[in-house]
Design a protein around this motif. Sequence first.
Motif, PDB file in Angstrom:
ATOM      1  N   ASN A 128       0.829  -1.212   0.000  1.00  0.00           N
ATOM      2  CA  ASN A 128       0.000   0.000   0.000  1.00  0.00           C
ATOM      3  C   ASN A 128       0.859   1.257   0.000  1.00  0.00           C
ATOM      4  OD1 ASN A 128      -3.097   0.181   0.278  1.00  0.00           O
ATOM      5  ND2 ASN A 128      -2.602  -1.695   1.400  1.00  0.00           N
ATOM      6  N   ILE A 131       2.942   1.747  -3.516  1.00  0.00           N
ATOM      7  CA  ILE A 131       2.229   2.102  -4.749  1.00  0.00           C
ATOM      8  C   ILE A 131       1.510   3.458  -4.658  1.00  0.00           C
ATOM      9  CG2 ILE A 131       1.918  -0.307  -5.391  1.00  0.00           C
ATOM     10  CD1 ILE A 131      -0.965  -0.162  -4.481  1.00  0.00           C
ATOM     11  N   THR A 132       1.414   4.035  -3.463  1.00  0.00           N
ATOM     12  CA  THR A 132       0.689   5.310  -3.322  1.00  0.00           C
ATOM     13  C   THR A 132       1.594   6.544  -3.339  1.00  0.00           C
ATOM     14  OG1 THR A 132       0.705   4.978  -0.911  1.00  0.00           O
ATOM     15  CG2 THR A 132      -1.294   4.353  -2.095  1.00  0.00           C
ATOM     16  N   LEU A 185      -6.415  -2.687  -3.872  1.00  0.00           N
ATOM     17  CA  LEU A 185      -5.012  -2.551  -4.277  1.00  0.00           C
ATOM     18  C   LEU A 185      -4.886  -2.278  -5.779  1.00  0.00           C
ATOM     19  CD1 LEU A 185      -3.334  -5.432  -2.222  1.00  0.00           C
ATOM     20  CD2 LEU A 185      -3.038  -2.979  -1.868  1.00  0.00           C
ATOM     21  N   LEU A 189      -3.367   1.103  -7.442  1.00  0.00           N
ATOM     22  CA  LEU A 189      -2.222   0.982  -8.364  1.00  0.00           C
ATOM     23  C   LEU A 189      -2.505   1.676  -9.688  1.00  0.00           C
ATOM     24  CD1 LEU A 189       0.542  -0.207  -9.109  1.00  0.00           C
ATOM     25  CD2 LEU A 189      -0.646  -2.299  -9.819  1.00  0.00           C
ATOM     26  N   ASN A 192      -2.477   5.529  -9.337  1.00  0.00           N
ATOM     27  CA  ASN A 192      -1.135   6.083  -9.187  1.00  0.00           C
ATOM     28  C   ASN A 192      -0.331   6.001 -10.476  1.00  0.00           C
ATOM     29  OD1 ASN A 192      -0.176   6.780  -6.127  1.00  0.00           O
ATOM     30  ND2 ASN A 192      -1.908   5.384  -6.147  1.00  0.00           N
ATOM     31  N   LEU A 193      -0.573   4.974 -11.273  1.00  0.00           N
ATOM     32  CA  LEU A 193       0.080   4.888 -12.586  1.00  0.00           C
ATOM     33  C   LEU A 193      -0.406   6.012 -13.499  1.00  0.00           C
ATOM     34  CD1 LEU A 193       0.067   1.027 -13.257  1.00  0.00           C
ATOM     35  CD2 LEU A 193       2.049   2.487 -12.770  1.00  0.00           C
TER      36      LEU A 193
END
Length: 459
Positions: A128, A131-132, A185, A189, A192-193
């Motif tokens: 977590n 990826i944030t 999740l 993800l 954030n991408l």
Amino acid sequence: MQLSLLIKKFKNIHFLSLMSTGGTVAINMLITAVLYRSLPFADNGTWIFYQTTVLFIDTFRTGLLNTAFVKFYSGTSKERGEEVIGSTWFLASAITVLFVVLNLPALYFLPQIKNEGLCLFVEFLSINLIITIPNIVSLCIAQGALQFDRVLYIRLINNGLFLVFVVLLPFFGEVTLLKVVYANLVAVLIANLISLVAGWSEIGLFNKKTFACVRELFHFGKYTVGTSISANLFKVTDTFMINFLLGPAALSIYNLGQKLIEIVEFPLRSLTVTAMPQMSAAYNQNEKSEVIYLMKKYVGVLTLLLIPAFLFAFLFSDYAILFVGGKEYVGTEAANVFRIFMTFALLFPLDRFLAVGLDVIHKPEINFYKVLIMLVINLVADYIGVYILGNVYGIAIASLFPTLFAVAVGYFAIRKYYMPYQFWNAYSVGLDEIKSQTIKIFRRRSESVSNNEFMGRTN
């Protein structure tokens, strides 16, 4: 003309901030409604415990970075701004690595952990946090540059994707707790991408960092993190107490009553974001009276606007519980928990803006130490509440005591900065502001109607 005025209103930073927070709250309410109908009481309580603990750890990172970033980034030169962004990326990454290193040994003890919520927290915390990072920095940059439209996009993408996934879960078989965790999740993800690909996070400026700037951010942020976690402090301590003393089913009931408070809190959070740059600008120009006036205005307006919501809560809490939680939760303690929190909510604007005021006048250490004492007060009051009442009412009532302490500390600290300060006349300032804005609205409408009539006659 009408269309241009409407577009201008939509681009107003207060409106965009309100929309970003309000949109997030609305989507989260829908997610809550879906999960409360999809998961059993105990599983839903376990999900709440997992989410609350992960978000609380993340609050240490966002709390340290966000206010410090805005302070050192706003109004600076291009070169200084790039230095602050690069240093923020470095500090966000360093904090993440620290938490991951602390979390790794706990993975060894997973088979021995009996509490399911604690197991999920230990197992998925690191992923977590990693990826944030892009969204953490993206939100800092957007707020510092007053780009609240981008704040809106980032939050809606993140929460909107999770809503889509939880709605689709039943089409892929039985909805289980683990599937909900994985859906969350994946949504985080992807969001954030998108921030990385869109360039919102400015990751290319990482090499612009300087350790002098990193130290500046850290030393200021180590105190402001106290203000940030104070908003989550009650929920976290309450969650732990209920989860381990009363069980996850009780946590599910309590959370539903508390969740509805977000409807009240979202304008408070959004206006706090837009108020801080204004108050900081007044402080930097040595206009003490303006700092205090702005603080009083926000406290007064928000408190007065909460009164109708307070009355609504007492009359229609049971219907709100039915709408969000479903019929299984009607008749539980959830409605009365909502009523109790709505009573305390009248103090929230005063508590929040006194804390913001202390950050603005460069007294973040007071907030930091205040929060530590609030934690102790809340833990003791929670335990006593459960011991005496034996149910979630004890936890809800206990939340009043740290709030009263926070208001008292903030009030006396602000009085040292500006001796004439009296918090009672904040409500008269707020009433004057509401009257002024109402008169302006009616005047504009009257002028608009007159113009339309004139145009009609000339045609």
